[in-house]
Design a protein around this motif. Structure first.
Motif, PDB file in Angstrom:
ATOM      1  N   LEU A  56       1.037  -1.167  -0.120  1.00  0.00           N
ATOM      2  CA  LEU A  56       0.256   0.573   0.101  1.00  0.00           C
ATOM      3  C   LEU A  56       1.084   0.855  -0.491  1.00  0.00           C
ATOM      4  CD1 LEU A  56      -3.106   0.740   0.039  1.00  0.00           C
ATOM      5  CD2 LEU A  56      -2.438   0.997   2.910  1.00  0.00           C
ATOM      6  N   ALA A  57       2.225   1.281   0.870  1.00  0.00           N
ATOM      7  CA  ALA A  57       2.777   2.801   0.959  1.00  0.00           C
ATOM      8  C   ALA A  57       3.386   2.787  -0.393  1.00  0.00           C
ATOM      9  CB  ALA A  57       3.933   1.877   2.013  1.00  0.00           C
ATOM     10  N   PHE A  58       3.627   1.956  -1.178  1.00  0.00           N
ATOM     11  CA  PHE A  58       4.021   1.842  -2.751  1.00  0.00           C
ATOM     12  C   PHE A  58       3.345   2.020  -3.647  1.00  0.00           C
ATOM     13  CE2 PHE A  58       7.875  -1.664  -1.771  1.00  0.00           C
ATOM     14  CZ  PHE A  58       9.136  -0.478  -2.398  1.00  0.00           C
ATOM     15  N   LEU A  59       1.711   2.159  -3.026  1.00  0.00           N
ATOM     16  CA  LEU A  59       1.155   2.132  -4.135  1.00  0.00           C
ATOM     17  C   LEU A  59       0.697   3.852  -3.984  1.00  0.00           C
ATOM     18  CD1 LEU A  59      -1.017   1.494  -6.391  1.00  0.00           C
ATOM     19  CD2 LEU A  59      -2.392   1.070  -4.260  1.00  0.00           C
ATOM     20  N   LEU A  60       0.953   4.215  -2.971  1.00  0.00           N
ATOM     21  CA  LEU A  60       0.431   5.684  -2.436  1.00  0.00           C
ATOM     22  C   LEU A  60       1.579   6.709  -2.041  1.00  0.00           C
ATOM     23  CD1 LEU A  60      -2.691   5.014  -0.128  1.00  0.00           C
ATOM     24  CD2 LEU A  60      -2.868   5.348  -2.165  1.00  0.00           C
ATOM     25  N   GLY A  61       3.124   6.157  -1.933  1.00  0.00           N
ATOM     26  CA  GLY A  61       4.345   6.520  -2.289  1.00  0.00           C
ATOM     27  C   GLY A  61       4.429   7.426  -0.707  1.00  0.00           C
ATOM     28  N   ILE A 106       0.603  -7.914  -3.189  1.00  0.00           N
ATOM     29  CA  ILE A 106       0.862  -8.333  -4.310  1.00  0.00           C
ATOM     30  C   ILE A 106       0.191  -7.365  -5.122  1.00  0.00           C
ATOM     31  CG2 ILE A 106       0.672 -10.459  -5.788  1.00  0.00           C
ATOM     32  CD1 ILE A 106       1.073 -12.264  -3.553  1.00  0.00           C
ATOM     33  N   ILE A 107      -1.604  -7.778  -4.671  1.00  0.00           N
ATOM     34  CA  ILE A 107      -2.124  -6.527  -5.836  1.00  0.00           C
ATOM     35  C   ILE A 107      -1.859  -5.395  -5.444  1.00  0.00           C
ATOM     36  CG2 ILE A 107      -4.335  -6.271  -5.499  1.00  0.00           C
ATOM     37  CD1 ILE A 107      -5.669  -8.187  -4.597  1.00  0.00           C
ATOM     38  N   PHE A 108      -1.462  -4.734  -4.326  1.00  0.00           N
ATOM     39  CA  PHE A 108      -0.889  -4.059  -4.192  1.00  0.00           C
ATOM     40  C   PHE A 108       0.519  -3.347  -5.478  1.00  0.00           C
ATOM     41  CE2 PHE A 108      -2.864  -2.904  -0.073  1.00  0.00           C
ATOM     42  CZ  PHE A 108      -4.431  -2.508  -0.715  1.00  0.00           C
ATOM     43  N   VAL A 109       1.480  -4.108  -5.053  1.00  0.00           N
ATOM     44  CA  VAL A 109       2.507  -3.657  -5.882  1.00  0.00           C
ATOM     45  C   VAL A 109       2.220  -3.855  -7.488  1.00  0.00           C
ATOM     46  CG1 VAL A 109       5.164  -4.835  -5.892  1.00  0.00           C
ATOM     47  CG2 VAL A 109       4.395  -5.068  -3.963  1.00  0.00           C
ATOM     48  N   GLY A 114       5.066   1.769 -12.445  1.00  0.00           N
ATOM     49  CA  GLY A 114       6.747   1.611 -12.752  1.00  0.00           C
ATOM     50  C   GLY A 114       6.910  -0.246 -11.987  1.00  0.00           C
ATOM     51  N   TYR A 115       8.953   0.333 -11.633  1.00  0.00           N
ATOM     52  CA  TYR A 115       9.712  -0.832 -10.970  1.00  0.00           C
ATOM     53  C   TYR A 115       9.496  -0.494  -9.274  1.00  0.00           C
ATOM     54  CZ  TYR A 115      13.052  -3.939 -10.317  1.00  0.00           C
ATOM     55  OH  TYR A 115      14.109  -5.378  -9.286  1.00  0.00           O
ATOM     56  N   THR A 116       8.882  -1.570  -8.412  1.00  0.00           N
ATOM     57  CA  THR A 116       9.929  -0.765  -6.793  1.00  0.00           C
ATOM     58  C   THR A 116      10.604  -2.236  -6.310  1.00  0.00           C
ATOM     59  OG1 THR A 116       8.057  -3.155  -6.934  1.00  0.00           O
ATOM     60  CG2 THR A 116       7.183  -0.780  -6.562  1.00  0.00           C
TER      61      THR A 116
END
Length: 276
Positions: A56-61, A106-109, A114-116
């Motif tokens: 979730l953090a990766f998705l929302l920044g 997994i869904i959020f990532v 882009g790439y994480t």
């Protein structure tokens, strides 16, 4: 020797040393509680459920550590709530939250544009990439943990060894259980940055298993676990740096090697006394 001293001039390495210290102290304290209460697999469920917060953090920044804390606390409380209020079997409750957190992560990532590149450091740990902001969060959690154990140590001890006796004695066991499981969640997230989601469970159990070879006293196990955890974490850090191999796996490997050495020492002492 000069190369070793030169390492301390790098900010990332000093951060890694502080991370090792904080993770070892928190892991030694809360890991003793986890092993004594036999809730190791609850800790595993919380660990993997926290992946949902990282995704979730990766998705929302925002900071993945904060997302992991949010999901870890929610899953910890959820496991307790499902088990005690809905009468769901504890192992089933753990499996539900474990799978739910991982699936959401997994869904959020996948939905993140882009790439994480930092994702692997949360799965397998990379103590050399811990930021100052994450160190501050880790320190805050550690201070909270030490204060709670300093004030409520005797009550925590009663509940750890005999919950029924603690309940009869008038302690609000459910309240303490919820509070302690939140602390477990916070420490789990702290240690993710050191060894990763996959291996954090070992950091909460291996030092305690080694300490338990030499003492049965709760406080002594806790202190010895901190020392063993610190020695293993620092040794693993230096080994991984010089061999250029993953730090998280090396730290856990070193801790297990230390456990094997201590187990051998214990056996040799037993054998020596037996043949006298």
């Amino acid at each position: 020797m000069h190369e070793l001293l030169e390492l301390f001039t790098f900010g990332f390495f000093r951060n890694a040393l502080l991370t090792a210290l904080f993770a070892s102290i928190s892991g030694g304290i809360i890991g003793t509680y986890v092993v004594t209460r036999r809730i190791v697999f609850i800790s595993g469920g919380i660990t993997h459920a926290s992946f949902g917060g990282i995704g979730l953090a990766f998705l929302l920044g925002f900071n993945p550590l904060l997302g992991a804390i949010l999901f870890a606390i929610l899953s910890a409380l959820g496991i307790q709530f499902f088990s005690h209020k809905f009468k769901v079997r504890e192992d089933s409750s753990i499996a539900i939250w474990w799978a739910f957190g991982m699936a959401l992560g997994i869904i959020f990532v996948f939905l993140t544009p882009g790439y994480t590149p930092n994702l692997m450091s949360y799965l397998f740990g990379n103590i050399l990439t811990v930021s100052k902001q994450e160190l501050q969060i880790m320190l805050a959690v550690l201070v909270l943990l030490v204060v709670v154990f300093r004030i409520y140590f005797r009550r925590i001890l009663y509940i750890s060894f005999d919950e029924e006796f603690a309940r009869i004695s008038g302690l609000r066991v459910s309240m303490y259980n919820y509070g302690m499981i939140v602390l477990v969640a916070l420490v789990v997230v702290m240690n993710i940055r050191a060894v990763g989601i996959i291996l954090v469970l070992a950091q909460l159990t291996v030092p305690q298993a080694a300490a338990n070879l030499f003492t049965k006293d709760y406080l002594h196990i806790m202190i010895l676990s901190v020392v063993i955890g610190l020695v293993g974490t620092l040794s693993g850090l230096f080994i991984s740096f010089y061999l250029n191999i993953p730090s998280g796996a090396t730290i856990i490997f070193t801790l297990i090697i230390l456990f094997g050495i201590f187990r051998l020492i214990k056996w040799l002492l037993w054998y020596k006394n037996r043949i006298r």
